[in-house]
Design a protein around this motif. Structure first.
Motif, PDB file in Angstrom:
ATOM      1  N   SER A   1       6.628 -11.543  41.349  1.00  0.00           N
ATOM      2  CA  SER A   1       6.671 -10.956  39.999  1.00  0.00           C
ATOM      3  C   SER A   1       8.093 -10.526  39.621  1.00  0.00           C
ATOM      4  O   SER A   1       8.405 -10.422  38.427  1.00  0.00           O
ATOM      5  CB  SER A   1       5.716  -9.758  39.889  1.00  0.00           C
ATOM      6  OG  SER A   1       6.005  -8.786  40.872  1.00  0.00           O
TER       7      SER A   1
ATOM      8  N   THR B   1       4.238  -8.084  49.726  1.00  0.00           N
ATOM      9  CA  THR B   1       2.922  -8.721  49.740  1.00  0.00           C
ATOM     10  C   THR B   1       2.719  -9.576  50.983  1.00  0.00           C
ATOM     11  O   THR B   1       1.620  -9.662  51.518  1.00  0.00           O
ATOM     12  CB  THR B   1       2.751  -9.564  48.475  1.00  0.00           C
ATOM     13  OG1 THR B   1       3.034  -8.719  47.376  1.00  0.00           O
ATOM     14  CG2 THR B   1       1.349 -10.094  48.354  1.00  0.00           C
TER      15      THR B   1
ATOM     16  N   ASP C   1       8.871  -1.459  43.468  1.00  0.00           N
ATOM     17  CA  ASP C   1       7.586  -2.160  43.435  1.00  0.00           C
ATOM     18  C   ASP C   1       6.758  -1.706  44.637  1.00  0.00           C
ATOM     19  O   ASP C   1       6.972  -2.163  45.757  1.00  0.00           O
ATOM     20  CB  ASP C   1       7.802  -3.674  43.465  1.00  0.00           C
ATOM     21  CG  ASP C   1       6.473  -4.432  43.487  1.00  0.00           C
ATOM     22  OD1 ASP C   1       5.420  -3.789  43.339  1.00  0.00           O
ATOM     23  OD2 ASP C   1       6.505  -5.675  43.656  1.00  0.00           O
TER      24      ASP C   1
ATOM     25  N   THR D   1       3.041  -6.798  37.328  1.00  0.00           N
ATOM     26  CA  THR D   1       3.936  -7.807  36.759  1.00  0.00           C
ATOM     27  C   THR D   1       4.511  -7.329  35.422  1.00  0.00           C
ATOM     28  O   THR D   1       5.713  -7.450  35.167  1.00  0.00           O
ATOM     29  CB  THR D   1       3.165  -9.130  36.568  1.00  0.00           C
ATOM     30  OG1 THR D   1       2.648  -9.543  37.835  1.00  0.00           O
ATOM     31  CG2 THR D   1       4.056 -10.208  35.992  1.00  0.00           C
TER      32      THR D   1
ATOM     33  N   TRP E   1       0.982  -2.366  46.002  1.00  0.00           N
ATOM     34  CA  TRP E   1      -0.134  -2.132  46.936  1.00  0.00           C
ATOM     35  C   TRP E   1       0.037  -0.798  47.665  1.00  0.00           C
ATOM     36  O   TRP E   1      -0.843   0.061  47.653  1.00  0.00           O
ATOM     37  CB  TRP E   1      -0.195  -3.291  47.940  1.00  0.00           C
ATOM     38  CG  TRP E   1      -0.959  -2.975  49.181  1.00  0.00           C
ATOM     39  CD1 TRP E   1      -2.304  -2.743  49.280  1.00  0.00           C
ATOM     40  CD2 TRP E   1      -0.429  -2.835  50.509  1.00  0.00           C
ATOM     41  NE1 TRP E   1      -2.644  -2.479  50.589  1.00  0.00           N
ATOM     42  CE2 TRP E   1      -1.517  -2.530  51.366  1.00  0.00           C
ATOM     43  CE3 TRP E   1       0.849  -2.956  51.054  1.00  0.00           C
ATOM     44  CZ2 TRP E   1      -1.348  -2.327  52.742  1.00  0.00           C
ATOM     45  CZ3 TRP E   1       1.009  -2.764  52.412  1.00  0.00           C
ATOM     46  CH2 TRP E   1      -0.083  -2.456  53.244  1.00  0.00           C
TER      47      TRP E   1
ATOM     48  N   GLY F   1       6.151  -2.037  50.563  1.00  0.00           N
ATOM     49  CA  GLY F   1       4.910  -2.743  50.867  1.00  0.00           C
ATOM     50  C   GLY F   1       4.919  -4.142  50.293  1.00  0.00           C
ATOM     51  O   GLY F   1       4.193  -4.443  49.343  1.00  0.00           O
TER      52      GLY F   1
ATOM     53  N   LYS G   1      -5.426  -1.699  43.113  1.00  0.00           N
ATOM     54  CA  LYS G   1      -5.462  -2.367  44.409  1.00  0.00           C
ATOM     55  C   LYS G   1      -6.200  -1.523  45.448  1.00  0.00           C
ATOM     56  O   LYS G   1      -7.115  -1.984  46.073  1.00  0.00           O
ATOM     57  CB  LYS G   1      -4.043  -2.685  44.889  1.00  0.00           C
ATOM     58  CG  LYS G   1      -3.589  -4.049  44.370  1.00  0.00           C
ATOM     59  CD  LYS G   1      -2.283  -4.521  44.930  1.00  0.00           C
ATOM     60  CE  LYS G   1      -2.063  -5.976  44.523  1.00  0.00           C
ATOM     61  NZ  LYS G   1      -0.646  -6.291  44.293  1.00  0.00           N
TER      62      LYS G   1
HETATM   63  C1  PLP Z   1      -0.035  -7.444  43.915  1.00  0.00           C
HETATM   64  C2  PLP Z   1       1.393  -7.229  43.853  1.00  0.00           C
HETATM   65  C3  PLP Z   1       2.117  -7.459  42.675  1.00  0.00           C
HETATM   66  C4  PLP Z   1       1.472  -8.030  41.440  1.00  0.00           C
HETATM   67  O1  PLP Z   1       0.512  -7.188  40.912  1.00  0.00           O
HETATM   68  P1  PLP Z   1      -0.197  -7.508  39.533  1.00  0.00           P
HETATM   69  O2  PLP Z   1      -0.737  -6.186  39.115  1.00  0.00           O
HETATM   70  O3  PLP Z   1      -1.261  -8.499  39.838  1.00  0.00           O
HETATM   71  O4  PLP Z   1       0.798  -8.044  38.597  1.00  0.00           O
HETATM   72  C5  PLP Z   1       3.464  -7.161  42.667  1.00  0.00           C
HETATM   73  N1  PLP Z   1       4.081  -6.677  43.752  1.00  0.00           N
HETATM   74  C6  PLP Z   1       3.430  -6.447  44.909  1.00  0.00           C
HETATM   75  C7  PLP Z   1       4.166  -5.893  46.085  1.00  0.00           C
HETATM   76  C8  PLP Z   1       2.068  -6.725  44.996  1.00  0.00           C
HETATM   77  O5  PLP Z   1       1.417  -6.503  46.149  1.00  0.00           O
END
Ligand code: PLP
Length: 461
Positions: free
Chosen positions: A182, A237, A262, A141, A265, A235, A294
């Motif tokens: 995020s 969420t 992003d 984030t 994961w 990837g 993660k």
């Molecule tokens: C988990 C995740 C986030 C947020 O991660 P944080 O480190 O908890 O802020 C953002 N984008 C994706 C794709 C995620 O899987």
């Protein structure tokens, strides 16, 4: 308690940790806790007098472990994993003992330079070109917020930092409808505004549609908006959506937009060469975030951001008041200038320990196993007549549902989670209530993954 007591209590904590981890398979993944009951077990006010550590430790054992969801449980298949290896835990103990505040090179020379080296190790392992640098944040984030702030300032010619946003042109950021919340949070906090995050529609494979992106940008320019940047999703969420970055780059590069990926994961999987084609084009993006916390065995918190050129982000986030000036130096990085908070933990240490204790091959073997076992599980579930695979495995994530509809799917996941042997979470995909399955705990075995098949068959019998 003083420093002389620390060895004794550290030893007790280490013994406790070993028992805890050894007992995880015998515990339900998620505790049966009534909201408010933990609060009730604690006094309403802080003690006036010191209490013996014996009693504090006893209360910890009595109150805490039984009332936690066990993220390191080998059958934690919910959300995404936040996996922690023993080597990472050990490194955190040492970082705790030093308790440095790593804002500047001179406040933490080893932390700063190990961080530089770890970024370089990971960059190479993940197939990114030489010259890419980066830093470590607390979370994806924060890294995404840093990238979005950089998009904003680059598009405004760095006027927003001094003048504020009123009177500036209206900026636009583009991301697919599969991206994480995020990104929404980042555009809100950056003062760009949720309405200026354009959710570009996806193709059948859930990747951003490049034609839709081009159309949206053209329409925005015609309307007088200023396109500032694109956030790609590797990837997602919900069901693991993967943008085909290469398909979109011609549009993005022609428009000179700042790009952020992003891969919070899925990024960890890119240490395996065979998965790197999934993010082809990431090497041409300005910024990439992934969370070793993660899926790489490096415990929370540890979020790596790669930067093709750190200068725009440093220009956006960096401030150097007189009292933070480092005298007599060049060739150093003061990483607080790359990140939002001034203060920084020594997060690079656990990366260093983990990458050495398991080696890239050891980590790759784990990731490959998770992916293979999840694929095998999906195949087993195809044989259960009541169930349907809704989204096919993407790395170690797929989703499924009860053919009888949302109510039946919801009843099924509640039964499964009440049973406690495995823990799954849900999402909505194209309006449909679906159950997500993802594996990634550090100690997870094939048997652990196949337990999902066993439990589902029992619950449906
Ligand atoms: C988990 C995740 C986030 C947020 O991660 P944080 O480190 O908890 O802020 C953002 N984008 C994706 C794709 C995620 O899987």
């Amino acid at each position: 308690m003083n420093h002389d007591d620390l060895p004794k209590w550290s030893a007790r904590a280490a013994a406790w940790a070993q028992d805890y981890h050894a007992s995880l398979r015998d515990r339900p993944v998620r505790p049966a806790v009534i909201p408010g009951s933990i609060r009730e077990a604690l006094p309403e006010t802080a003690p006036d007098q010191p209490e013996p550590m014996e009693r504090i430790f006893d209360d910890f054992e009595a109150i805490v472990p039984g009332a936690m969801t066990h993220w390191q449980h080998p059958r934690f298949f919910a959300y995404f994993p936040s996996n922690a290896s023993p080597a990472s835990m050990l490194a955190e103990q040492l970082a705790n003992a030093i308790s440095a505040q790593c804002m500047l090179w001179q406040t933490s020379p080893a932390a700063t330079e190990i961080e530089e080296r770890m970024i370089q190790w990971l960059r190479a392992a993940m197939g990114l070109p030489a010259g890419v640098t980066g830093t470590i944040h607390d979370s994806a984030t924060t890294a995404t917020l840093s990238a979005v702030l950089t998009m904003r300032e680059r598009a405004l010619g760095w006027a927003g930092l001094a003048e504020g946003l009123s009177g500036q042109p209206r900026l636009r950021i583009y991301a697919s409808d599969q991206t994480h919340s995020s990104i929404d949070k980042a555009v809100r906090l950056a003062g760009i505004g949720q309405d200026n995050l354009v959710k570009v529609k996806t193709r059948d494979d859930l990747s951003m549609d490049p034609d839709a992106l081009a159309t949206a940008i053209a329409a925005d320019r015609a309307a007088g908006y200023v396109p500032a940047g694109v956030v790609f999703c590797i990837g997602g969420t919900s069901v693991g959506a993967i943008d085909r970055i290469e398909d979109c780059l011609p549009v993005v590069e022609a428009e000179d937009l700042y790009t952020h990926v992003d891969a919070a994961w899925a990024g960890s999987a890119m240490i395996c060469p065979e998965f790197q084609p999934l993010w082809a084009g990431a090497e041409r993006c300005d910024s990439i975030v992934f969370n070793p916390h993660k899926w790489l065995g490096v415990q929370f918190d540890c979020s790596v951001q790669f930067l093709r050129d750190p200068a725009p982000q440093i220009r956006t986030l960096g401030l150097r008041p007189d009292y933070l000036e480092t005298l007599e130096s060049s060739d150093i990085n003061d990483f607080n200038e790359w990140t939002v908070p001034l203060g920084r933990r020594f997060r690079a240490l656990k990366l260093w320990f983990v990458l050495r204790a398991y080696g890239l091959e050891g980590l790759r073997a784990r990731l490959r196993n998770h992916v293979a076992w999840v694929g095998e599980l999906a195949d087993r579930l195809r044989d259960i007549p009541e169930l349907e695979i809704v989204t096919e495995p993407r790395l170690a994530l797929f989703s499924f549902a009860h053919r009888a509809g949302d109510a039946a799917t919801e009843a099924l996941i509640q039964k499964v989670n009440a049973d406690g042997r495995v823990y799954l979470t849900q999402t909505r995909h194209k309006g449909r209530f679906v159950i997500r399955m993802t594996a990634g705990s550090f100690d997870c075995t094939r048997d652990d993954v196949m337990m999902v098949n066993t439990v589902l068959r029992e619950m449906l019998a």
